[in-house]
Write an enzyme that holds these catalytic residues in place. Sequence first.
Site, short mmCIF file in Angstrom:
data_model
loop_
_atom_site.label_atom_id
_atom_site.label_comp_id
_atom_site.label_asym_id
_atom_site.label_seq_id
_atom_site.Cartn_x
_atom_site.Cartn_y
_atom_site.Cartn_z
N ASP A 252 0.82 -1.21 0.00
CA ASP A 252 0.00 0.00 0.00
C ASP A 252 0.85 1.26 0.00
OD1 ASP A 252 -2.58 -0.64 -0.34
OD2 ASP A 252 -3.18 -0.52 1.76
N ASP B 259 -10.51 -6.37 10.92
CA ASP B 259 -10.52 -7.80 11.26
C ASP B 259 -11.71 -8.13 12.17
OD1 ASP B 259 -9.33 -6.20 13.17
OD2 ASP B 259 -7.69 -7.56 13.62
O1 LIG Z 1 -3.55 1.17 4.69
C1 LIG Z 1 -3.03 0.17 5.19
C2 LIG Z 1 -2.72 0.08 6.57
C3 LIG Z 1 -2.14 -1.07 7.06
N1 LIG Z 1 -1.84 -2.10 6.22
C4 LIG Z 1 -1.20 -3.33 6.75
O2 LIG Z 1 -1.99 -3.88 7.75
C5 LIG Z 1 -1.21 -4.60 8.69
C6 LIG Z 1 -1.61 -4.23 10.10
O3 LIG Z 1 -1.42 -2.88 10.34
P1 LIG Z 1 -0.63 -2.34 11.63
O4 LIG Z 1 -0.47 -0.88 11.46
O5 LIG Z 1 0.56 -3.18 11.87
O6 LIG Z 1 -1.72 -2.58 12.76
P2 LIG Z 1 -1.62 -3.42 14.12
O7 LIG Z 1 -2.47 -2.69 15.12
O8 LIG Z 1 -0.26 -3.74 14.52
O9 LIG Z 1 -2.35 -4.75 13.65
C7 LIG Z 1 -3.39 -5.42 14.32
O10 LIG Z 1 -4.61 -4.73 14.18
C8 LIG Z 1 -5.05 -4.53 12.83
C9 LIG Z 1 -6.37 -3.78 12.88
O11 LIG Z 1 -7.27 -4.44 13.68
C10 LIG Z 1 -5.16 -5.86 12.12
O12 LIG Z 1 -5.47 -5.65 10.77
C11 LIG Z 1 -3.84 -6.61 12.20
O13 LIG Z 1 -3.91 -7.85 11.56
C12 LIG Z 1 -3.48 -6.79 13.66
O14 LIG Z 1 -2.24 -7.46 13.77
C13 LIG Z 1 0.24 -4.27 8.38
O15 LIG Z 1 0.83 -5.40 7.75
C14 LIG Z 1 0.14 -3.09 7.43
O16 LIG Z 1 1.16 -3.10 6.50
C15 LIG Z 1 -2.15 -2.02 4.87
O17 LIG Z 1 -1.87 -2.94 4.10
N2 LIG Z 1 -2.74 -0.88 4.38
#
Ligand SMILES: O=c1ccn([C@@H]2O[C@H](COP(=O)(O)OP(=O)(O)O[C@H]3O[C@H](CO)[C@@H](O)[C@H](O)[C@H]3O)[C@@H](O)[C@H]2O)c(=O)[nH]1
Length: 535
Positions: free
Chosen positions: A128, A425
């Site tokens: 992204d 999610d």
């Molecule tokens: O516009 C975006 C924003 C994020 N991501 C990806 O989404 C994942 C999760 O994003 P992150 O910022 O790491 O969020 P976290 O809070 O650490 O993640 C938890 O919380 C998210 C939202 O609930 C879930 O999607 C994830 O699976 C969960 O591990 C990462 O691989 C990002 O690269 C995208 O692909 N596009």
Amino acid sequence: MAPLHVHHIHPQATLNRIHFYFYSAATIALIYRHFGIISFATPSTLLLLFADLILAFMWLLCQGFRWRPIVRREFPNLLPQAQLQALDVFICTADPFKEPPESVSSTTLSVMAFDYPTDQLSVYVSDDGGSELMLFALMEAAKFARYWLPFCRDNAVMERSPEAYFESSNGEGEAGEMKVMFEGLKERVESAVKRGYVDLSLVDTPEEKEIFMKWKNYTGRDHPSVIQILCESANDKDITGHQLPNLIYISREKRSGSPHHFKAGALNALLRVSEAMTNAPVLLTLDCDMHSNDPGSPKRALCYLVDPDLAPNLSYVQFPQRYRGINADDIYGGEIRRLFLISARGFDGLHGPNYVGTGCFFSRRSLYGPPPAVAVPTNYESKGCSLLRSEIVLQRARNALSCKYDRAQEWGSKIGFRYGSLVEDFNTGYKLHCEGWRSLLCNPDRPAFLGHAPKNLYDSLSQTRRWVVGLYEVAFSRYCPLFYGSIKASLLTGFCYMYFALWGVWCFPIIIYALLPQLALLYDKPLFPKVSDPL
Ligand SMILES: O=c1ccn([C@@H]2O[C@H](COP(=O)(O)OP(=O)(O)O[C@H]3O[C@H](CO)[C@@H](O)[C@H](O)[C@H]3O)[C@@H](O)[C@H]2O)c(=O)[nH]1
Ligand SMILES: [Mn+2]
């Protein structure tokens, strides 16, 4: 045929139920007393009443988790080879400066090296950030995969993320050669990241040079669909002559003014593009910082997904989120065992655990509508791999990445990963359960996937704030789990989802109980009743 999996109710369930009756009686007595003295209320007793009401309500909501916790075991060794269905893996990444491209490469290599027929496996990486650095890192990963995959296979390596493997291995003999090669990959990628662009001297072939030349006109927020096939199962082989799995880099079209719906939008683009290219019936979603720690996990998930008794309404098999590198005391509570392990096991006794965004195997058809009333056999036509690079497939794939789909009505509301909440999610799993799908938890002793939890206070707080806002978006929508979920799924499922959705509400009783007794002590004011007090 011997069963592929077994389950039983956790023995603690009986104790939980007995505890429920005693605790309910005590809670009712407490609330009764609060209201008994309400006519002499002081600010502190009112604050305590407020805190106790919230605690009692939250306690009631979470009883579903304790009523029927399930423990499962699966036997992947008994899974017949013929049952291994095609698998599409989706890896999401969004920012090459926060999510180091060499680590994304490592995650990608860890799933390419699954113990799974390579002609059935396709790995899609969605970027992204639309960054040439990420593409470069994945090109490097594709080259390294030719050595890494046979090395893992021949040496029965369990830790198939090179980054994690070389942290624990001392690197002698063949492993030493691999380590040197991987260090080279890291160095090249890191040098590109330091510069902020891919210098053409780092790239070998004229075709690759041409790709990066084109990139110079793109920005992360405004660019056309990009799709690069980095490994093609039908043509590309590792150094021992085995087929490699497909590895496909995509960056969906981004236009300023066009909504992109964050990760849910990325997952939906992956869903469409994979449908156009390989159309596997089973999908795995992974965050880029969560690598595979057990090459056998797809087979574990399949033990459930191919079971004819479960398959008609089984949407997904969730592995718990586990982390590496958490400090011994876990001072920020980053492991969140209650959410990912304990509550998930309890949820499994109802409609199944909530989707936690990563480490989750989906049945593709569950993302396209409710379960059919009458079970119909789904004949997925795995698209011929040899067609991947054909212009017609590429055109269809590019079209699938167009941002016009995010403006269309159905994507994100009726099909695909659901929009409308920062925690896509939670929202998606909840809506699938409301549609009648179920899920289950697969929690083997060896963690199937390992990721990174926030390691400093700032990251930890901003993640919590994002989650709380996202959860409120569901709680205070017309799909409020207390009402909509209780009716559409079941009473206890609705309650359990509401319990999560109100996560932010914990702050009120916690602050009250953290401050009030201390203040009462300082000012020498009695706060709690004595046993001798009248009720
Ligand atoms: O516009 C975006 C924003 C994020 N991501 C990806 O989404 C994942 C999760 O994003 P992150 O910022 O790491 O969020 P976290 O809070 O650490 O993640 C938890 O919380 C998210 C939202 O609930 C879930 O999607 C994830 O699976 C969960 O591990 C990462 O691989 C990002 O690269 C995208 O692909 N596009
Ligand atoms: Mn993350």
